[in-house]
Structures are given as C-alpha cells and as structure tokens.
Design an enzyme around this catalytic site. Structure first.
Site, mmCIF file in Angstrom:
data_model
loop_
_atom_site.group_PDB
_atom_site.id
_atom_site.type_symbol
_atom_site.label_atom_id
_atom_site.label_comp_id
_atom_site.label_asym_id
_atom_site.label_seq_id
_atom_site.Cartn_x
_atom_site.Cartn_y
_atom_site.Cartn_z
ATOM 1 N N HIS A 111 85.053 56.684 1.143
ATOM 2 C CA HIS A 111 86.190 56.449 0.253
ATOM 3 C C HIS A 111 86.304 54.970 -0.115
ATOM 4 C CE1 HIS A 111 88.394 54.461 3.470
ATOM 5 N NE2 HIS A 111 87.947 55.426 4.267
ATOM 6 N N GLU A 139 88.187 61.361 9.682
ATOM 7 C CA GLU A 139 87.727 60.233 10.485
ATOM 8 C C GLU A 139 88.114 60.423 11.948
ATOM 9 O OE1 GLU A 139 85.764 58.143 11.476
ATOM 10 O OE2 GLU A 139 85.981 56.458 10.070
#
Length: 494
Positions: A298, A374
């Site tokens: 990202h 994550e």
C-alpha cells in the site's frame, strides 16, 4: 473401512544433518492418498550422523509406521532424496557401508512388489522436513521428539497437495513464450535426460526480467537442511520495515528455529553412481498456466515516513496525501501493463484505499482477504524501533532472535504470520490458477511470500527492502514450484 489388503498409503520421509556429519534427525509421515489425511507421524533425533543416514532412517521409520497401520498395504514412497529413491528402486548401487544395512532394513519392512518409490521436489515434502527439523530441535534441547511437539499438521494443505500428483500438462505453456514452447518440444522428444554429472532433477530457468512474462523454473536442489539453530554470523544487513519504513535493528542474536518455514531437505552427498538411462525431470515439468500474484504494498500513511510499527493491531491509518498520489501512480502503471485480471486486498484501510485506486482504473472489483492483513505488533504499534528498544529491550531481542517470539502484549510472531500467509497463498493459488491477480497487502505478508517462494530462512525478512507502493511478483505452478519474478519495483513512482 477399506480392507488392508487393498489399502494404499503414501509415505513421505526426510532426514538431515546440521553439519553433515553433525546433529541429525529424521521425520516421516503416512498419508491417505485420496484425502491427504495424516495417518501417522514419526520423528527422532539420532545424534551425530550424515544427511544420507538420516534420510534412510526416516524411510525405515515411515515404512514401519505404515506397516503398523496396514500390514498388507501397498506403499507409495515419496522422498526428495534422489540418492535414496534411485538406490531403493535398484537403479543405483549402494556403495557406502553405513547405508547398506539401512537399505536392507527398509527392504525387509514390506515385500518389494508392494513398495514403489518416487522422487519429489523438496517443496512437496514439507511435512516430513518439518518433522525432521523438530526432531533436531528437540535433540539440541537434550530430549527426544514427542508427538505433542508436532506442528507439521500446519502444513496440511501442502500435504494434501503432495498426496496427489499434479495433472499432466495440457494446452499451450502458461506464459505462451517461445522459451517455454521450446522446453515442451524438448520434453516431447525425450530431451532433458540427466547424466551422472547432473542426476539432480532440479529445474532451472531464467526469469523474464522486470515483469512476469517468461517461464522461470526454480532449482529443486537436494541440499542440506537449514540449520535453524545456528547463530547468525553477521548482523542483519538490511533494514526491517515494520510497516512504516526502514528501522535498523541491532545485530540479531542466534536464530532459534526455522520449523515454521517448512524449508529445506536433505543432501544426497558423498555417493556417486551411474544414472539410469532416460532419467530426467520426474513426470515432466508443469508448463500449465501459473497463478501469478502481483504483490503491491500500500501507499504511505502518516506513520510511514516516521518509521513506526503499524500493523493490524493499531489505529488503522488512512493513506496520506503522498500515499494517495502513490496509489494513483501505481494504478496508472498497472493499467498500462494491462495484465491484472482480479484484485484482492487486505482488510486494512490503507490497502483498501490503494486497491480502490487501481480498481477504478482497471474497472475491476476488489475482494477483501483477511489473511493478507499485516502482523499485529501488540504493544509496539505506533512506536519507532528506537522506542521499542528503550521500553521493551528483552522482548525486542527475543523477537529478533526467533520467528516464534511475539511482540510485547500479545502480538503475532513471524511464525504465526507465516502460517496464516501460507494458508492464504494456498487458497488463492487454488482459486486463481492460470490468472494474474493483484494482492494489495503489507510488508510482512509480501516478504513472507517471497521468502517462502525462495525457500529462504526466517531471518531473510530482515534483509529485504520493500518500499511503499512497490510492486513484486511471484508465479505459482500446479506442481508446487514457485518463481519470483520481481521484487520492490518502484519505477512507477519516479
């Protein structure tokens, strides 16, 4: 229940020595050939021995475990040791005095007509490999392996894949390149047989350069087990990006275990024998279309330039203005390439925003996959590496030393994340065979996918650079092989 007289089972076995000779152990598993269900496991630390002795002892243990379950069964033995497979199949002579009695013992467990042997690449022998590593880990602690130690069932998906041979390749090569076509033609005419100097059936090839394009076959080397307990002789040379960017850790202490990585297999060393005529790639390489994952980290958040831990247990920040610009830039680059067919994203906001920018340019929908989130960094969320060092020095040292250590406050260890990411990878590759899929995710999942594809040890996570909005790529083939095509491409941001 199927009678034992008609029952077939698969035995997978492995062994290794951390030193060759050195502290050694073996692992073996009995599998149901239809369901891939684990029927029995065996592992043992055997003291100082060579790789080959450990492999043979693993074979004997696996055969005995199968016989105890189904005395009259037929057995399909699968090992990544070319040496053991060729010797037990009668194609190579057994010359080493330490292996002759072990081979004889293996031959007495079942009648020869009820046992067949097959070489498989080490990527498809992870279950037995993990058991062997667990046995060696137990031996280091001065004890023997117990069934309660086993975490090999965590590789159940890999074991199920290993229980069934991949379908024969059909149709054009997966990447439709001239090189792949030539390889298929060579195989069809019998080219590619090995010689005594190249008896290892590992597959090699060259990648396509900067972007997925041509078939690249990873080498399936028959090398030694990764010495998971060995101290790192040099400090981590690359910066670790906890999510926000590079945080330079102090030299890591000894790495305690690589069992969670499911890597490596044993060496067929110190034994030469003539290869049987026509021996080559076992069953031919998989040339069917791979599942290609384009891995997009990202864009930046406010925490990124400050190099703060930002995982799945924190504030879930949005993209910053810089991050939004990066998302637009990568969307433009991917639209120009024109290869993305589907988009899958981590559930965290920064990934969904990045994925949305790409989806808008490509006219695709975004599917959210929880397994791509994550790491949960626990009490370290929002802190810099230096702040963690000041507040939690012992926890940080443990985390740097072992993939099994979790951050302070109940975060996720790298071993836990690796299991989650591997399971996600298996689901996605099964669902997207032959397609190119954009996975919008984070530092640790991307590095983990790269690490597992390369068969690299856990500490390699600290030695990869992965910038915000960077692109990496891995292709996954039906036979279990993977090809890393790209790592940390940021050309679209310049």
């Amino acid at each position: 229940m199927t009678s034992s007289s008609s029952r077939e089972v698969i035995v997978e076995a492995d062994g290794g020595s951390r030193g060759n000779p050195g502290p050694a152990g073996y692992g073996a598993v009995v599998l149901d050939p239809v369901t891939g269900e684990t029927l029995a496991e065996a592992a043992e630390y055997i003291g100082v021995a060579t790789n080959n002795v450990a492999e043979y002892k693993g074979l004997v243990a696996g055969l005995k475990a199968a016989r105890s379950l189904f005395p009259d069964a037929t057995v399909h033995v699968r090992m990544d040791s070319k040496l053991v497979v060729e010797q037990m199949s009668g194609r190579w002579k057994i010359k080493h005095p330490d292996m002759k009695p072990l081979a004889a013992e293996a031959g007495r467990v079942f009648p020869a007509g009820r046992v067949r042997y097959e070489w498989i690449p080490r990527e498809r022998n992870k279950h037995a490999d993990r058991l062997a590593n667990e046995a060696m880990d137990a031996g280091k602690q001065g004890r023997q392996w117990e069934p309660s130690d086993s975490t090999a069932a965590l590789d159940a998906a890999a074991a199920r894949n290993a229980a069934t041979l991949p379908p024969a390749p059909s149709g054009p090569p997966g990447d439709a390149t001239a090189g792949a076509a030539r390889a298929r033609a060579a195989l069809a005419t019998g080219a590619g047989s090995t010689t005594a100097a190249s008896a290892d059936p590992g597959r090699t090839g060259t990648g396509s350069g900067a972007w997925p394009g041509s078939v690249a076959r990873p080498a399936a080397q028959d090398d030694g087990l990764f010495a998971a307990e060995e101290a790192l002789t040099t400090p981590a040379s690359g910066d670790f990006e906890a999510e926000a960017g590079a945080a330079a850790p102090a030299p890591a202490p000894a790495a305690q275990s690589a069992a969670a990585s499911g890597q490596s297999a044993s060496a067929a060393s110190g034994q030469s024998a003539p290869a049987a005529p026509g021996q080559g790639w076992s069953g031919g390489p998989d040339m069917s279309a791979p599942a290609t994952f384009v891995l997009l980290r990202h864009g930046e958040t406010a925490l990124t330039p400050e190099k703060r831990f930002s995982g799945s247990g924190g504030t879930d920040p949005e993209l910053s203005a810089a991050g939004l610009r990066q998302a637009e830039a990568v969307a433009e680059a991917l639209a120009a390439r024109g290869t993305i067919q589907e988009i899958v994203s981590s559930p965290l906001t920064r990934c969904r925003q990045t994925a949305a920018a790409v989806a808008a340019r490509l006219g695709l929908d975004v599917r959210v996959e929880q397994g791509l989130r994550e790491t949960d960094f626990g009490a370290w969320e929002g802190l810099t590496f230096g702040e963690v060092r000041e507040r939690y020095p012992e926890d940080l040292d443990a985390w740097l030393a072992s993939p099994k250590a979790a951050p302070t406050g109940g975060g996720e260890s790298f071993a836990t994340v690796a299991r989650r990411v591997a399971a996600t990878r298996d689901r996605l590759t099964a669902a997207h065979a032959g397609r190119t899929v954009l996975l919008v995710t984070h530092v640790t999942p991307i590095k983990t996918l790269i690490r597992l594809a390369l068969g690299a040890p856990p500490e390699s996570l600290f030695r990869m650079e992965l910038s915000a909005a960077s692109i990496s790529a891995v292709a996954y083939y039906a036979d279990g092989n993977a090809s890393v095509r790209l790592l940390n491409d940021t050309s679209h941001l310049r």
